[in-house]
Design an enzyme around this catalytic site. Structure first.
Site, PDB file in Angstrom:
ATOM      1  CE  LYS A 112      -3.943  -0.062   2.541  1.00 23.64           C
ATOM      2  NZ  LYS A 112      -4.713  -0.240   3.825  1.00 23.64           N
TER       3      LYS A 112
HETATM    4  C1  E4P Z   1      -8.172  -0.128   4.352  1.00 29.41           C
HETATM    5  O1  E4P Z   1      -7.352  -0.478   3.509  1.00 29.41           O
HETATM    6  C2  E4P Z   1      -8.165   1.203   4.978  1.00 29.41           C
HETATM    7  O2  E4P Z   1      -6.923   1.492   5.535  1.00 29.41           O
HETATM    8  C3  E4P Z   1      -9.287   1.300   5.978  1.00 29.41           C
HETATM    9  O3  E4P Z   1     -10.472   0.809   5.377  1.00 29.41           O
HETATM   10  C4  E4P Z   1      -9.486   2.684   6.561  1.00 29.41           C
HETATM   11  O4  E4P Z   1     -10.675   2.697   7.334  1.00 29.41           O
HETATM   12  P1  E4P Z   1     -11.034   3.852   8.384  1.00 29.41           P
HETATM   13  O5  E4P Z   1     -11.400   5.075   7.640  1.00 29.41           O
HETATM   14  O6  E4P Z   1     -12.193   3.300   9.149  1.00 29.41           O
HETATM   15  O7  E4P Z   1      -9.805   4.074   9.234  1.00 29.41           O
END
Ligand code: E4P
Length: 293
Positions: A112
């Site tokens: 990522k």
């Molecule tokens: C997933 O890859 C993301 O990092 C995650 O869904 C972020 O979610 P949040 O906005 O609830 O922190």
């Protein structure tokens, strides 16, 4: 056999025990997403901190590796997304160096990178090296267009993760960004897959299925709710209402006509939410460390 949508289902979390519980509950999970905030909340990491043992950067990395190795064995072919540690000054070269190392941790890794200028440069270099990637902290159609343009020619699907809940949190209809990106990609070559992220409730998940997102990642509690309701799939009568927790309508986000053949640098990569998201990840990551990096 329980209901399964075409959308691949990922667990959004930092605890392999939770992934295992969800897998038992819904039959199988296709993949896993993690991020620095979720890893900081991992029970083992929290136990160490509570016992007075804050981590060195090396120990933090070892913990992260151990966690994703456990997850890797539990999931299907949508892989484990592992996030590089990037602050607002991290260069593409620094992200790529981390990405290359993290990619070797498990056979089904996706790296990522944030949807920023430097993150996109790291993405471009990664796909040339056959490193699978998931572009995170995406809040706009422009960012998704840039991901498409920067990664053209990738041999494996590139994931892009629009954050629904964080847009909802500031009164905008995050589901519109998912809808708009999918519409924009319809004329493309299919090399970028949409991973609906920052899912906060069951209707976000069901709407992601209804719109035909290739992947969706949801926290354990939402997947538990999906299971408790009999793993429903949206039918023709499914209607999504963009409302906040008090029932107020969220502001619609309009579709933009963007040219996927334009250069990736021409798109706007600076939503405030991306910057805030990076700052939050840095703060959560540093909260686990012995001294600030
Ligand atoms: C997933 O890859 C993301 O990092 C995650 O869904 C972020 O979610 P949040 O906005 O609830 O922190």
């Amino acid at each position: 056999m329980p209901n399964r949508p075409k959308t691949r289902i990922l667990v959004d979390g930092g605890d392999p025990e939770e992934t295992s519980r969800i897998k038992n509950l819904i039959g199988s999970v296709d993949g896993q997403t993690t991020n620095p905030s979720l890893i900081a909340k991992n029970p083992e990491v929290q136990r160490l901190i509570a016992s007075g043992h804050k981590l060195t950067t090396e120990e933090q990395k070892e913990q992260y590796k151990k966690i994703v190795q456990k997850m890797s064995a539990l999931i299907g072919n949508a892989g484990v997304s592992i996030e590089v540690f990037a602050d607002l000054n991290t260069t593409a070269e620094q992200m790529l160096a981390q990405g290359q190392e993290m990619f070797s941790w498990v056979p089904n890794a996706y790296i990522k990178y944030p949807c920023t200028h430097e993150g996109l440069r790291a993405a471009q270099a990664s796909v040339k090296r056959d490193i699978r990637i998931n572009m995170t902290l995406c809040f706009s159609q422009d960012q998704a267009a840039a991901v498409y343009a920067a990664t053209r020619g990738a041999k494996e699907p590139v994931y892009v993760s629009p954050f629904i809940g964080r847009l909802d949190d500031r009164g905008e209809d995050g589901m519109d960004v998912v809808r708009n990106i999918l519409r924009m990609y319809r004329v493309g070559d299919g090399h970028v897959w949409l991973l609906a992220a920052s899912i906060r409730h069951l209707n976000h998940l069901l709407c992601s299925f209804a719109l035909g997102a290739e992947l969706a990642t949801a926290p354990g509690k939402v997947l538990q709710e999906w299971a408790a309701n009999g793993q429903p799939l949206p039918d023709q009568s499914f209607v999504y209402k963009g409302i906040d927790s008090s029932g107020h309508s969220l502001k619609p986000i309009q579709y933009k006509d963007l040219d996927l053949n334009a250069s990736w640098e021409s798109f706007d990569l600076n939503p405030a939410l991306t910057k805030q998201g990076i700052q939050k990840f840095v703060a959560d990551y540093e909260s686990t460390l012995r001294r600030s990096a």
